[in-house]
Design a protein around this motif. Structure first.
Motif, short mmCIF file in Angstrom:
data_model
loop_
_atom_site.label_atom_id
_atom_site.label_comp_id
_atom_site.label_asym_id
_atom_site.label_seq_id
_atom_site.Cartn_x
_atom_site.Cartn_y
_atom_site.Cartn_z
N ARG A 365 -69.75 38.05 -21.78
CA ARG A 365 -70.93 38.77 -22.23
C ARG A 365 -71.59 38.05 -23.41
N GLU A 366 -70.80 37.56 -24.35
CA GLU A 366 -71.35 36.85 -25.50
C GLU A 366 -72.04 35.55 -25.09
N GLY A 371 -76.90 32.42 -24.31
CA GLY A 371 -77.75 31.61 -23.46
C GLY A 371 -79.16 32.14 -23.39
N ALA A 372 -79.30 33.48 -23.30
CA ALA A 372 -80.63 34.09 -23.27
C ALA A 372 -81.34 33.90 -24.60
N GLN A 373 -80.60 34.07 -25.69
CA GLN A 373 -81.18 33.92 -27.02
C GLN A 373 -81.67 32.50 -27.26
N HIS A 375 -82.43 30.29 -24.97
CA HIS A 375 -83.19 29.77 -23.82
C HIS A 375 -82.48 28.55 -23.23
N ASP A 376 -81.17 28.71 -23.08
CA ASP A 376 -80.29 27.65 -22.58
C ASP A 376 -79.39 28.30 -21.52
N PRO A 377 -79.92 28.54 -20.32
CA PRO A 377 -79.28 29.46 -19.37
C PRO A 377 -78.04 28.89 -18.68
N ILE A 378 -77.17 29.80 -18.28
CA ILE A 378 -75.99 29.49 -17.47
C ILE A 378 -75.85 30.57 -16.41
N TRP A 379 -74.91 30.40 -15.50
CA TRP A 379 -74.60 31.44 -14.52
C TRP A 379 -73.09 31.51 -14.38
N ARG A 380 -72.55 32.71 -14.57
CA ARG A 380 -71.10 32.87 -14.49
C ARG A 380 -70.65 32.83 -13.03
N MET A 381 -69.57 32.09 -12.79
CA MET A 381 -68.95 32.03 -11.48
C MET A 381 -67.50 32.51 -11.60
N PRO A 382 -66.90 32.96 -10.51
CA PRO A 382 -65.59 33.60 -10.60
C PRO A 382 -64.42 32.62 -10.63
N LEU A 383 -63.44 32.95 -11.44
CA LEU A 383 -62.15 32.25 -11.40
C LEU A 383 -61.27 33.01 -10.40
N HIS A 384 -61.52 32.81 -9.14
CA HIS A 384 -60.86 33.58 -8.08
C HIS A 384 -59.46 33.03 -7.88
N GLN A 385 -58.47 33.73 -8.42
CA GLN A 385 -57.10 33.22 -8.47
C GLN A 385 -56.50 32.89 -7.10
N PRO A 386 -56.80 33.63 -6.04
CA PRO A 386 -56.23 33.25 -4.74
C PRO A 386 -56.57 31.82 -4.30
N TYR A 387 -57.67 31.28 -4.81
CA TYR A 387 -58.03 29.91 -4.45
C TYR A 387 -57.12 28.87 -5.11
N GLU A 447 -79.96 15.44 -20.53
CA GLU A 447 -80.10 16.73 -21.18
C GLU A 447 -78.74 17.28 -21.59
N VAL A 448 -78.67 17.87 -22.78
CA VAL A 448 -77.41 18.42 -23.28
C VAL A 448 -77.39 19.93 -23.01
N GLN A 449 -77.37 20.27 -21.74
CA GLN A 449 -77.32 21.68 -21.35
C GLN A 449 -76.11 22.37 -21.97
N THR A 450 -76.32 23.56 -22.46
CA THR A 450 -75.33 24.46 -23.08
C THR A 450 -75.00 24.12 -24.53
N ALA A 451 -75.55 23.03 -25.09
CA ALA A 451 -75.27 22.72 -26.50
C ALA A 451 -75.91 23.77 -27.41
N ARG A 452 -77.16 24.14 -27.13
CA ARG A 452 -77.82 25.15 -27.96
C ARG A 452 -77.20 26.52 -27.74
N LEU A 453 -76.76 26.80 -26.51
CA LEU A 453 -76.03 28.03 -26.24
C LEU A 453 -74.76 28.10 -27.07
N ALA A 454 -73.99 27.02 -27.07
CA ALA A 454 -72.72 27.00 -27.80
C ALA A 454 -72.96 27.25 -29.29
N TYR A 455 -74.00 26.63 -29.83
CA TYR A 455 -74.31 26.83 -31.25
C TYR A 455 -74.70 28.28 -31.51
#
Length: 464
Positions: A365-366, A371-373, A375-387, A447-455
């Motif tokens: 959630r954070e 990412g929205a704040q 403007h450095d977007p991501i998309w969550r994907m599942p850690l599907h344990q059976p895989y 491009e350093v995608q997610t660097a601004r998100l991480a900050y």
């Protein structure tokens, strides 16, 4: 060979508040005529201006010079509206000083302006942005400039070709940051690397440019511990499972995760956040030679787990595995790792959306909010344990690739979790690290995608 950091990047600077400047009035398409005089409306309509996003109209003064600029925002609230649309302005406006009026978010617009002014000019002279922006009222110009400069540094690293950027040059960039911010740095290579980080050593052994593990630390020891890990594959041939030539064309960007981690660390240290930062970069060149690791080899990791090599082109997860084992041993409050890891993530989400994996719902959630704040977007994907069973090996603890064509990004993330299993607050970013075409504030190239998100995430967690 000189192991130097790439040359200073071309990026504009914000002018001091109050500097005389031409007004750039930001207008929505729905009501752009409001607030303009009859003459201004008539002139703008005659030029075809309608407030469409990214368009401009120049209003002349009595002497014929530009007295005011109208800039279209379109509908900023519409789905798909670009929050960095102001990043178009440096490439549209003629030389001069400008000030923004009516920007919905003056800080975001100022950052977009600086990001859009970036040029990579190491090998040829390009057209540098000639328009300069006056710091808007209420905007922290120093903060915006720090973020833009860190992004530019990271972009420079990704854009620099592998003949001028190998493991030693990535180390030089880390050392430059350490010197800038008063951080400590340790670099492990040679026989010590083979003992302490055997997977990093095995992946990079075939290159004439020695692999290494970069370990930078900064901040008070009693502060919350945060570790950033960045994949630093300076060039990826695929190893003995060699890539076709078309797949090698952009492999200079396979150190994009390291560039992201360096850029985010620069922002964190520059802002003086109240945390104890550790930056880990395993950096190698995945080359082909007689001593290259082979398909079918079984390698022992720093964690003691044995890994069967199903494909030498899945090298990034190997070097990250050793680094994550080191990261977890420090028992940090948070681990974030960044890598250009799988083509599967690009197939699923395209080049603009990095995939994000975590088991921690609060962290998820954070990260989404940050990412929205930023403007450095991501998309969550599942850690599907059976895989996880797709990584089973008959001769080792696990294989470095799955036994089929499915869920490649998920199985890569599950592989990494095996090497930091006790750290619940672990976020894994699988990013592209490249803009295939120019968009506002995002020139074509590295491009350093997610660097601004991480900050933004760390600033929200640990204060500014």
């Amino acid at each position: 060979m000189s192991h130097s950091v790439p040359e200073a990047r071309a990026i504009a600077a914000l002018l001091p508040a109050g500097t005389p400047a031409i007004a750039v009035t930001c207008l929505r398409a729905s009501d752009w005529e409001e607030g303009l005089s009859a003459a201004e409306r008539a002139f703008a309509r005659a030029t075809g201006f309608s407030g469409k996003a990214g368009t401009v109209a120049y209003l002349p003064g009595p002497d014929g010079s530009v007295a005011r600029v109208l800039f279209g925002l379109g509908d900023p609230e519409a789905s798909g509206a670009d929050p960095l649309i102001a990043g178009r302005l440096p490439t549209l406006l003629p030389v001069g000083a400008y000030r923004l009026e009516g920007a919905p978010d003056a800080s975001a617009a100022s950052l977009a302006w600086l990001l859009g002014s970036y040029r990579f000019g190491r090998y040829r002279k390009g057209d540098a942005a000639k328009a300069s922006l006056v710091t808007p009222e209420g905007v922290d110009g120093a903060e915006v400039t720090r973020i833009a400069a860190a992004v530019a540094m990271g972009r420079d690293l990704v854009n620099t070709p592998a003949n001028d950027l190998g493991p030693a040059e990535i180390e030089a960039a880390a050392r430059s940051l350490a010197e800038k911010h008063g951080a400590a740095i340790r670099v492990v290579q040679g026989e010590e690397l083979a003992r302490e980080f055997p997977l990093v050593h095995a992946v990079g052994e075939a290159s004439t440019r020695p692999p290494r593990l970069i370990d930078l630390t900064w901040g008070p020891e009693d502060a919350p511990r945060v570790t950033l890990v960045g994949k630093g594959v300076a060039f990826d041939t695929g190893g003995l499972d060699i890539k076709p030539s078309s797949a090698m064309l952009l492999m200079k960007k396979d150190m994009g995760g390291a560039a992201v981690a360096l850029a985010a660390s620069d922002m964190v240290m520059g802002a003086g956040l109240r945390l104890s930062l550790r930056l880990l970069i395993p950096t190698v060149e995945n080359a082909v030679a007689g001593n290259a690791f082979r398909p079918g080899d079984v390698l022992r990791s720093r964690a003691g787990l044995t890994v069967e090599i199903g494909n030498t082109d899945a090298e990034g997860r190997l070097i990250l595995a050793d680094a994550l084992t080191l990261a977890e041993a420090d028992q940090p409050d948070l681990i974030l790792d960044f890598s250009t890891l799988t083509g599967a993530a690009r197939v699923a989400l395209g080049p603009d959306l990095p995939a994000f994996f975590t088991e921690d719902e609060t962290l998820a959630r954070e990260v989404a909010e940050a990412g929205a704040q930023a403007h450095d977007p991501i998309w969550r994907m599942p850690l599907h344990q059976p895989y996880a069973s797709m990584l089973d090996s008959k001769v080792a603890d696990l294989n470095n690739v799955s036994n089929g064509p499915f869920a490649g990004a998920i199985t890569a993330a599950l592989f990494l979790r095996r090497f930091a299993p006790k750290t619940k607050r672990h976020g894994h970013f699988d990013l592209y690290g490249w803009n295939p075409s120019t968009k506002p504030g995002r020139p074509e190239g590295g491009e350093v995608q997610t660097a601004r998100l991480a900050y933004a995430l760390l600033k929200g967690r640990y204060g500014g």
